[in-house]
Design an enzyme around this catalytic site. Structure first.
Site, PDB file in Angstrom:
ATOM      1  N   GLU A 165       0.796  -1.231   0.000  1.00 43.85           N
ATOM      2  CA  GLU A 165       0.000   0.000   0.000  1.00 43.85           C
ATOM      3  C   GLU A 165       0.826   1.279   0.000  1.00 43.85           C
ATOM      4  O   GLU A 165       0.327   2.344   0.366  1.00 43.85           O
ATOM      5  CB  GLU A 165      -0.972   0.017   1.197  1.00 43.85           C
ATOM      6  CG  GLU A 165      -1.956  -1.133   1.190  1.00 43.85           C
ATOM      7  CD  GLU A 165      -2.967  -1.054   2.314  1.00 43.85           C
ATOM      8  OE1 GLU A 165      -3.640  -0.007   2.433  1.00 43.85           O
ATOM      9  OE2 GLU A 165      -3.086  -2.029   3.062  1.00 43.85           O
ATOM     10  N   HIS A 248     -10.855   4.681  18.273  1.00 45.83           N
ATOM     11  CA  HIS A 248     -11.755   3.700  18.870  1.00 45.83           C
ATOM     12  C   HIS A 248     -11.193   3.166  20.188  1.00 45.83           C
ATOM     13  O   HIS A 248      -9.982   3.026  20.360  1.00 45.83           O
ATOM     14  CB  HIS A 248     -11.946   2.500  17.930  1.00 45.83           C
ATOM     15  CG  HIS A 248     -12.838   2.774  16.777  1.00 45.83           C
ATOM     16  ND1 HIS A 248     -12.643   2.216  15.528  1.00 45.83           N
ATOM     17  CD2 HIS A 248     -13.941   3.553  16.667  1.00 45.83           C
ATOM     18  CE1 HIS A 248     -13.590   2.643  14.711  1.00 45.83           C
ATOM     19  NE2 HIS A 248     -14.386   3.445  15.380  1.00 45.83           N
ATOM     20  N   TYR A 249     -12.096   2.891  21.106  1.00 47.39           N
ATOM     21  CA  TYR A 249     -11.743   2.121  22.289  1.00 47.39           C
ATOM     22  C   TYR A 249     -12.959   1.300  22.707  1.00 47.39           C
ATOM     23  O   TYR A 249     -14.031   1.879  22.935  1.00 47.39           O
ATOM     24  CB  TYR A 249     -11.307   3.012  23.455  1.00 47.39           C
ATOM     25  CG  TYR A 249     -10.588   2.186  24.492  1.00 47.39           C
ATOM     26  CD1 TYR A 249      -9.254   1.847  24.309  1.00 47.39           C
ATOM     27  CD2 TYR A 249     -11.261   1.693  25.604  1.00 47.39           C
ATOM     28  CE1 TYR A 249      -8.591   1.045  25.231  1.00 47.39           C
ATOM     29  CE2 TYR A 249     -10.608   0.882  26.521  1.00 47.39           C
ATOM     30  CZ  TYR A 249      -9.282   0.571  26.331  1.00 47.39           C
ATOM     31  OH  TYR A 249      -8.623  -0.231  27.225  1.00 47.39           O
ATOM     32  N   PRO A 251     -10.261  -0.610  20.301  1.00 44.12           N
ATOM     33  CA  PRO A 251     -10.051  -0.704  18.861  1.00 44.12           C
ATOM     34  C   PRO A 251     -10.086  -2.161  18.413  1.00 44.12           C
ATOM     35  O   PRO A 251      -9.881  -3.076  19.217  1.00 44.12           O
ATOM     36  CB  PRO A 251      -8.648  -0.115  18.684  1.00 44.12           C
ATOM     37  CG  PRO A 251      -7.961  -0.436  19.965  1.00 44.12           C
ATOM     38  CD  PRO A 251      -9.022  -0.330  21.041  1.00 44.12           C
ATOM     39  N   TYR A 253      -7.899  -3.328  16.268  1.00 47.35           N
ATOM     40  CA  TYR A 253      -6.487  -3.685  16.211  1.00 47.35           C
ATOM     41  C   TYR A 253      -5.709  -2.780  17.163  1.00 47.35           C
ATOM     42  O   TYR A 253      -5.829  -1.554  17.102  1.00 47.35           O
ATOM     43  CB  TYR A 253      -5.961  -3.552  14.780  1.00 47.35           C
ATOM     44  CG  TYR A 253      -6.712  -4.446  13.824  1.00 47.35           C
ATOM     45  CD1 TYR A 253      -6.407  -5.799  13.747  1.00 47.35           C
ATOM     46  CD2 TYR A 253      -7.754  -3.952  13.040  1.00 47.35           C
ATOM     47  CE1 TYR A 253      -7.108  -6.640  12.911  1.00 47.35           C
ATOM     48  CE2 TYR A 253      -8.462  -4.784  12.197  1.00 47.35           C
ATOM     49  CZ  TYR A 253      -8.136  -6.136  12.132  1.00 47.35           C
ATOM     50  OH  TYR A 253      -8.844  -6.962  11.311  1.00 47.35           O
ATOM     51  N   HIS A 255      -2.916  -1.211  17.707  1.00 48.75           N
ATOM     52  CA  HIS A 255      -1.775  -0.384  17.295  1.00 48.75           C
ATOM     53  C   HIS A 255      -2.386   0.989  17.070  1.00 48.75           C
ATOM     54  O   HIS A 255      -3.296   1.133  16.245  1.00 48.75           O
ATOM     55  CB  HIS A 255      -1.124  -0.916  16.014  1.00 48.75           C
ATOM     56  CG  HIS A 255       0.009  -0.068  15.541  1.00 48.75           C
ATOM     57  ND1 HIS A 255       1.324  -0.375  15.797  1.00 48.75           N
ATOM     58  CD2 HIS A 255       0.030   1.095  14.826  1.00 48.75           C
ATOM     59  CE1 HIS A 255       2.106   0.546  15.259  1.00 48.75           C
ATOM     60  NE2 HIS A 255       1.336   1.450  14.673  1.00 48.75           N
ATOM     61  N   HIS A 257      -4.070   4.182  16.111  1.00 44.64           N
ATOM     62  CA  HIS A 257      -4.414   4.764  14.812  1.00 44.64           C
ATOM     63  C   HIS A 257      -5.564   5.743  14.987  1.00 44.64           C
ATOM     64  O   HIS A 257      -6.342   5.652  15.945  1.00 44.64           O
ATOM     65  CB  HIS A 257      -4.776   3.682  13.793  1.00 44.64           C
ATOM     66  CG  HIS A 257      -5.846   2.735  14.243  1.00 44.64           C
ATOM     67  ND1 HIS A 257      -5.597   1.661  15.075  1.00 44.64           N
ATOM     68  CD2 HIS A 257      -7.183   2.696  13.985  1.00 44.64           C
ATOM     69  CE1 HIS A 257      -6.724   1.003  15.298  1.00 44.64           C
ATOM     70  NE2 HIS A 257      -7.700   1.617  14.652  1.00 44.64           N
ATOM     71  N   HIS A 259      -8.816   7.751  12.993  1.00 45.33           N
ATOM     72  CA  HIS A 259      -9.731   7.785  11.847  1.00 45.33           C
ATOM     73  C   HIS A 259     -10.019   9.239  11.476  1.00 45.33           C
ATOM     74  O   HIS A 259     -10.263  10.072  12.348  1.00 45.33           O
ATOM     75  CB  HIS A 259     -11.043   7.081  12.188  1.00 45.33           C
ATOM     76  CG  HIS A 259     -10.888   5.615  12.448  1.00 45.33           C
ATOM     77  ND1 HIS A 259     -11.089   4.664  11.477  1.00 45.33           N
ATOM     78  CD2 HIS A 259     -10.536   4.944  13.575  1.00 45.33           C
ATOM     79  CE1 HIS A 259     -10.877   3.466  11.981  1.00 45.33           C
ATOM     80  NE2 HIS A 259     -10.541   3.605  13.261  1.00 45.33           N
TER      81      HIS A 259
END
Length: 331
Positions: A165, A248-249, A251, A253, A255, A257, A259
């Site tokens: 990517e 997010h919590y 999340p 994943y 690690h 990050h 949004h």
């Protein structure tokens, strides 16, 4: 769906639709799934709202769904994840039309998927839980550590380490406080009103918002400023105050990050209260939090919702609710 309209009236109103002459688009919402059109029918003003119908959920229709798709175009692939645009082959012939037809579907494929994926995407009751600093330190953080050891973050490391990517990266800063910005796999990469980007930090010791403290406030503020600037530079049709930044919590994943979405993107489960924490609010809490630079979100209680089929409910919060002892060794 069976109509209760008298047949003569049904025939009359059905004949209106082909006579609709478009004037202009009034609105597009629900991430492009509903449009409001202004036009005329027989020179009289008319308003037409079109929304994609719900999927048929019987096994016969669902089993033929993948083979009914045409013009499948891959948007990206990373580890077990791939995402596509596709059209519906309504006549079943599989032949491409000579005219360019916009895609009907945005598809995400997880292959091979895990039991955790299956549980995440399954319909299930949701519970509200309060994670105290003690519960986090004693149970949740060890659980997160185990998830990271299972290789669930390979797709993130592929991006950070330049294996996938790279052509999609919009902005990047390197080093211990570095981060990068790229399109989220859930965005079709063209509908600006449903814009969804994802910022990944390079350092691997920040698993979630729990690892942010007062000493990292200026770094988080710097990221916010650069993410906003990079987004509006690449998409000049969008202004800064049309963007929302959140984390997010818990999340999906672990690690850290961020949004970045367009304000017009309608709130769904991933933006619900208790799931999405606004970055501005996080910065404000860090700035006003009492204590030294090490004081942070590891010191506060967080309330959020989790599904009853999630590991976190089954192995931690459900166990605590029953008054039993959490077995950390079974994580």
């Amino acid at each position: 769906m069976t109509s209760t309209t008298p047949p003569e009236i049904a025939r009359k109103v059905e004949a209106y639709i082909p006579r609709f002459q478009l004037t202009r688009l009034l609105n597009q919402d629900q991430a492009g799934r509903r449009i409001s059109l202004l036009g005329t029918i027989d020179s009289q003003p008319a308003l037409l709202v079109a929304e994609r119908a719900a999927f048929a959920t019987d096994h016969a229709h669902l089993s033929t769904f993948p083979t009914s798709l045409t013009k499948i175009k891959n948007l990206g692939a990373n580890d077990i994840y791939a995402w596509f645009l596709a059209n519906t082959n309504t006549n079943g012939s599989g032949s491409d039309s000579s005219s360019e037809v916009p895609p009907d579907f945005k598809l995400n494929l997880i292959y091979p998927c895990t039991e955790k994926h299956i549980k995440k995407y399954s319909a299930q009751p949701t519970r509200s839980v309060t994670e105290t600093p003690e519960i986090y330190a004693n149970y949740v953080r060890p659980w997160i550590q185990r998830q990271r050891e299972k290789g669930a973050l390979n797709w993130i490391f592929n991006i950070l380490e330049g294996r996938s990517e790279q052509e999609d990266i919009i902005y990047r800063e390197t080093g211990e406080q570095g981060f990068l910005l790229a399109p989220d796999l859930n965005w079709d990469r063209k509908t600006l009103s449903s814009l969804h980007l994802l910022a990944l930090v390079e350092r691997r010791d920040i698993w979630s918002v729990r690892d942010l403290n007062k000493g990292k406030t200026e770094w988080v503020k710097h990221m916010r400023e650069q993410l906003l600037a990079a987004t509006v530079k690449l998409y000049p049709e969008i202004e800064r105050d049309q963007l929302k930044l959140y984390v997010h919590y818990q999340p999906t994943y672990h690690h850290f990050h961020i949004h970045i979405i367009h304000m017009a993107l309608e709130s769904g489960a991933t933006q619900a209260v208790g799931k999405a924490l606004g970055l501005e609010n996080i910065i404000s809490q860090l700035e006003t939090m009492a204590g030294d630079p090490d004081a942070g979100f590891q010191d506060v209680s967080l309330t959020y919702g989790i599904g009853e089929q999630s590991e976190l409910w089954e192995k931690v919060f459900g166990v605590l609710k029953r008054g039993d002892e959490v077995d950390v060794e079974k994580f």
